[in-house]
Design a protein around this motif. Structure first.
Motif, PDB file in Angstrom:
ATOM      1  N   GLY A  69     -20.380  32.994 -16.934  1.00 24.92           N
ATOM      2  CA  GLY A  69     -20.288  31.750 -17.194  1.00 24.92           C
ATOM      3  C   GLY A  69     -19.548  31.084 -16.102  1.00 24.92           C
ATOM      4  N   PRO A  70     -19.450  29.474 -16.241  1.00 23.21           N
ATOM      5  CA  PRO A  70     -18.661  28.891 -15.115  1.00 23.21           C
ATOM      6  C   PRO A  70     -17.330  29.426 -15.025  1.00 23.21           C
ATOM      7  N   SER A  71     -16.745  29.314 -13.780  1.00 25.07           N
ATOM      8  CA  SER A  71     -15.720  29.814 -13.354  1.00 25.07           C
ATOM      9  C   SER A  71     -14.713  28.670 -13.666  1.00 25.07           C
ATOM     10  N   PRO A  72     -13.323  29.311 -13.647  1.00 27.31           N
ATOM     11  CA  PRO A  72     -12.357  27.871 -13.793  1.00 27.31           C
ATOM     12  C   PRO A  72     -12.593  26.618 -12.771  1.00 27.31           C
ATOM     13  N   ALA A  73     -13.011  26.863 -11.546  1.00 29.75           N
ATOM     14  CA  ALA A  73     -13.354  26.047 -10.534  1.00 29.75           C
ATOM     15  C   ALA A  73     -14.491  25.161 -10.973  1.00 29.75           C
ATOM     16  N   ASP A  74     -15.510  25.936 -11.488  1.00 30.31           N
ATOM     17  CA  ASP A  74     -16.606  25.210 -11.987  1.00 30.31           C
ATOM     18  C   ASP A  74     -16.368  24.320 -12.985  1.00 30.31           C
ATOM     19  N   ARG A  75     -15.435  24.754 -14.015  1.00 24.90           N
ATOM     20  CA  ARG A  75     -15.074  23.847 -15.121  1.00 24.90           C
ATOM     21  C   ARG A  75     -14.381  22.608 -14.745  1.00 24.90           C
ATOM     22  N   LEU A  76     -13.413  22.811 -13.742  1.00 28.00           N
ATOM     23  CA  LEU A  76     -12.512  21.762 -13.230  1.00 28.00           C
ATOM     24  C   LEU A  76     -13.743  20.892 -12.560  1.00 28.00           C
ATOM     25  N   ALA A  77     -14.603  21.212 -11.852  1.00 24.56           N
ATOM     26  CA  ALA A  77     -15.595  20.224 -11.198  1.00 24.56           C
ATOM     27  C   ALA A  77     -16.475  19.515 -12.282  1.00 24.56           C
TER      28      ALA A  77
ATOM     29  N   PRO B 146     -27.027  30.935  -8.237  1.00 19.28           N
ATOM     30  CA  PRO B 146     -26.394  31.995  -7.522  1.00 19.28           C
ATOM     31  C   PRO B 146     -25.101  32.008  -7.149  1.00 19.28           C
ATOM     32  N   SER B 147     -24.546  33.166  -6.620  1.00 23.45           N
ATOM     33  CA  SER B 147     -23.223  33.297  -6.105  1.00 23.45           C
ATOM     34  C   SER B 147     -22.699  32.489  -5.120  1.00 23.45           C
ATOM     35  N   GLY B 148     -21.761  31.779  -5.182  1.00 18.31           N
ATOM     36  CA  GLY B 148     -21.274  30.924  -4.206  1.00 18.31           C
ATOM     37  C   GLY B 148     -19.983  31.197  -3.559  1.00 18.31           C
ATOM     38  N   THR B 149     -19.265  32.231  -4.019  1.00 17.35           N
ATOM     39  CA  THR B 149     -17.962  32.417  -3.535  1.00 17.35           C
ATOM     40  C   THR B 149     -17.834  34.063  -3.736  1.00 17.35           C
ATOM     41  N   TRP B 150     -16.542  34.400  -3.211  1.00 16.68           N
ATOM     42  CA  TRP B 150     -16.263  36.046  -3.561  1.00 16.68           C
ATOM     43  C   TRP B 150     -16.073  36.186  -5.051  1.00 16.68           C
ATOM     44  N   ALA B 151     -15.265  35.116  -5.529  1.00 23.45           N
ATOM     45  CA  ALA B 151     -14.827  35.510  -6.878  1.00 23.45           C
ATOM     46  C   ALA B 151     -15.801  35.472  -7.709  1.00 23.45           C
ATOM     47  N   ASP B 152     -17.152  34.896  -7.538  1.00 22.53           N
ATOM     48  CA  ASP B 152     -18.402  34.758  -8.123  1.00 22.53           C
ATOM     49  C   ASP B 152     -18.910  36.292  -7.924  1.00 22.53           C
TER      50      ASP B 152
ATOM     51  N   VAL C 261     -29.023  35.604 -26.236  1.00 26.95           N
ATOM     52  CA  VAL C 261     -29.524  34.404 -27.276  1.00 26.95           C
ATOM     53  C   VAL C 261     -28.153  33.862 -27.577  1.00 26.95           C
ATOM     54  N   PRO C 262     -27.451  32.961 -26.586  1.00 31.37           N
ATOM     55  CA  PRO C 262     -25.997  32.377 -26.679  1.00 31.37           C
ATOM     56  C   PRO C 262     -26.241  31.094 -27.532  1.00 31.37           C
ATOM     57  N   ASP C 263     -25.404  30.512 -28.207  1.00 30.64           N
ATOM     58  CA  ASP C 263     -25.215  29.621 -28.751  1.00 30.64           C
ATOM     59  C   ASP C 263     -25.447  28.467 -27.922  1.00 30.64           C
ATOM     60  N   ARG C 264     -24.826  28.426 -26.740  1.00 25.36           N
ATOM     61  CA  ARG C 264     -25.325  27.241 -25.901  1.00 25.36           C
ATOM     62  C   ARG C 264     -25.635  27.901 -24.654  1.00 25.36           C
ATOM     63  N   GLU C 265     -26.873  27.423 -24.202  1.00 24.10           N
ATOM     64  CA  GLU C 265     -27.377  28.204 -22.587  1.00 24.10           C
ATOM     65  C   GLU C 265     -26.504  27.850 -21.822  1.00 24.10           C
ATOM     66  N   GLU C 266     -25.689  26.784 -21.746  1.00 26.28           N
ATOM     67  CA  GLU C 266     -24.919  26.466 -20.600  1.00 26.28           C
ATOM     68  C   GLU C 266     -23.570  27.211 -20.538  1.00 26.28           C
TER      69      GLU C 266
END
Length: 422
Positions: free
Chosen positions: A177-185, A99-105, A88-93
């Motif tokens: 949650g979103p990775s730094p690369a995802d947040r930048l995108a 799915p995992s897209g990179t090895w970092a994920d 139950v997060p405050d914001r679902e996003e």
């Protein structure tokens, strides 16, 4: 006042314990504990083994298995969906479901799985090993002596679950949650959308502003002159200008409706397209400047134009933006110097597109060039030029010869590089 404070503190302590999210998070914690318990029972087992040997073998096997599961791209999605439902997060996003897209994920997913099992096992074993002695005390011969401790123990266990659930939610936000690369995108996407909205706002300002200016001038002139033939011509110009403004508005609305959720609108990448209803969404280009000048002439503004641009020499975006810049320059001339000649020069020289729009200044109050400096139209012209890698300047300049209207000219000068216009 003291009673209110006590009531507030009691509410602060007890409210999290009765919240539905607390029990959903407890269920999520126990799932991790069940996984560890199943592995422990299968291997290495507990028969005739010391605690150190049991933990060493069980933990090693758990880590290996969880790391292998994390390699599956869909595992991250499954964990994200489950975490959204039970934590139950405050914001679902804040918790991703991709799915995992990179090895970092995959590494972050492995860290989440291991951390989840560790935390769930801690709460699970605390529950089992804590309830056993409590049960013995409450069922023993001195049960009544220890009965007052039940509320304290229940409160302590409740807050253990609350803090463990909150910690697990923080882990999920951090690792799922979103990775730094995802947040930048995502930030770049938001910037693209903002630029697109600003571009559409400029389109509407230029088109509707030009149409309203022509309409007001034509209507005013028809009323003052009182000639039926002139009035009929003015109404024709008003009708044509209004129709063009409606087409521009419809095109902009089509672009807004067709804008994908994940990217800029079609107007930013295509010279034009057709909506499902057949309405044209093609944006005007530099080849439509003669029609613009005819409209200005019909509004009583003499326009002398010299266009030295070879056919097909301009990329689509540069052609469209050039049309809007010239349109804004002519509109300003109609607005601030009605009836005065306008000189328009458009040429390609030394790898640059040069746009120049000049008209005589009018000495009447409120018509001076200073009144234009804060206008949104001129600011929009500068923004267009900067986005295309060019520069724009606008302001009064000395004319070659004096004029009865006050002398001087208002000059709009824009230079755009051809190589950045594609």
């Amino acid at each position: 006042m003291t009673a209110f404070r006590i009531r507030g503190r009691v509410t602060t302590i007890l409210a999290p314990l009765v919240a539905g999210a607390n029990y959903a998070r407890l269920l999520h914690l126990l799932v991790g504990w069940i996984f560890a318990g199943v592995i422990l029972m299968i291997y290495p087992g507990t028969y005739r083994k010391g605690l150190g040997e049991i933990l060493t073998n069980a933990v090693s096997l758990d880590v290996v298995l969880l790391a292998l599961v994390a390699l599956i791209p869909a595992a991250r999605r499954a964990e994200g969906v489950q975490a959204r439902l039970l934590l139950v997060p405050d914001r679902e996003e804040d918790i991703g479901v991709e799915p995992s897209g990179t090895w970092a994920d995959r590494r972050r997913t492995a860290g989440w799985l291991i951390g989840r099992v560790v935390l769930g096992s801690t709460v699970g074993f605390a529950t089992v090993f804590g309830l056993t002695p409590v049960f013995d005390l409450l069922t023993g011969p001195r049960a009544l002596r220890y009965l007052p401790l039940v509320p304290v123990l229940a409160l302590g266990y409740g807050w253990l679950v609350v803090w463990a659930g909150r910690l697990q939610l923080a882990m999920a936000v951090r690792l799922l949650g979103p990775s730094p690369a995802d947040r930048l995108a995502e930030a770049e996407l938001r910037a693209e959308r903002l630029l697109e909205r600003n571009r559409l706002a400029r389109e509407l300002h230029d088109s509707i502003g030009h149409a309203l200016t022509v309409t007001v001038l034509q209507a005013g002139a028809a009323r003052e002159i009182g000639d039926p033939a002139f009035a009929a011509k003015a109404l024709e110009v008003i009708e044509e200008t209004g129709r063009q403004a409606m087409e521009d508005l419809e095109r902009t609305l089509v672009l807004l409706r067709e804008t994908p959720a994940g990217g800029p609108s079609a107007g930013g990448t295509s010279a034009g397209r057709t909506s499902g209803s057949g309405a044209a969404t093609e944006q005007p280009g530099i080849d439509q400047l003669p029609a613009l000048f005819d409209t200005a002439r019909a509004a009583g503004c003499p326009v002398e134009a010299n266009i030295e641009v070879p056919a097909g020499a301009l990329p689509g975006v540069l052609s469209r933006e050039s049309y809007r810049i010239v349109q804004e320059g002519v509109t300003n001339a109609l607005k601030y110097a009605p009836g005065q000649p306008v000189d328009v020069q458009v040429a390609v020289r030394e790898g640059q597109l040069e746009l120049r729009c000049a008209n005589r200044l009018v000495a009447a109050p409120g018509r001076a060039g200073a009144g234009r400096k804060g206008g949104k139209g001129l600011r929009g012209i500068r923004e267009r030029a900067v986005l295309l890698g060019g520069a724009a300047s606008a302001g009064p300049a000395d004319s070659p010869g004096p004029s009865a209207e006050g002398g001087g000219e208002w000059v709009l000068d824009v230079r755009l590089p051809l190589r950045l216009g594609s």
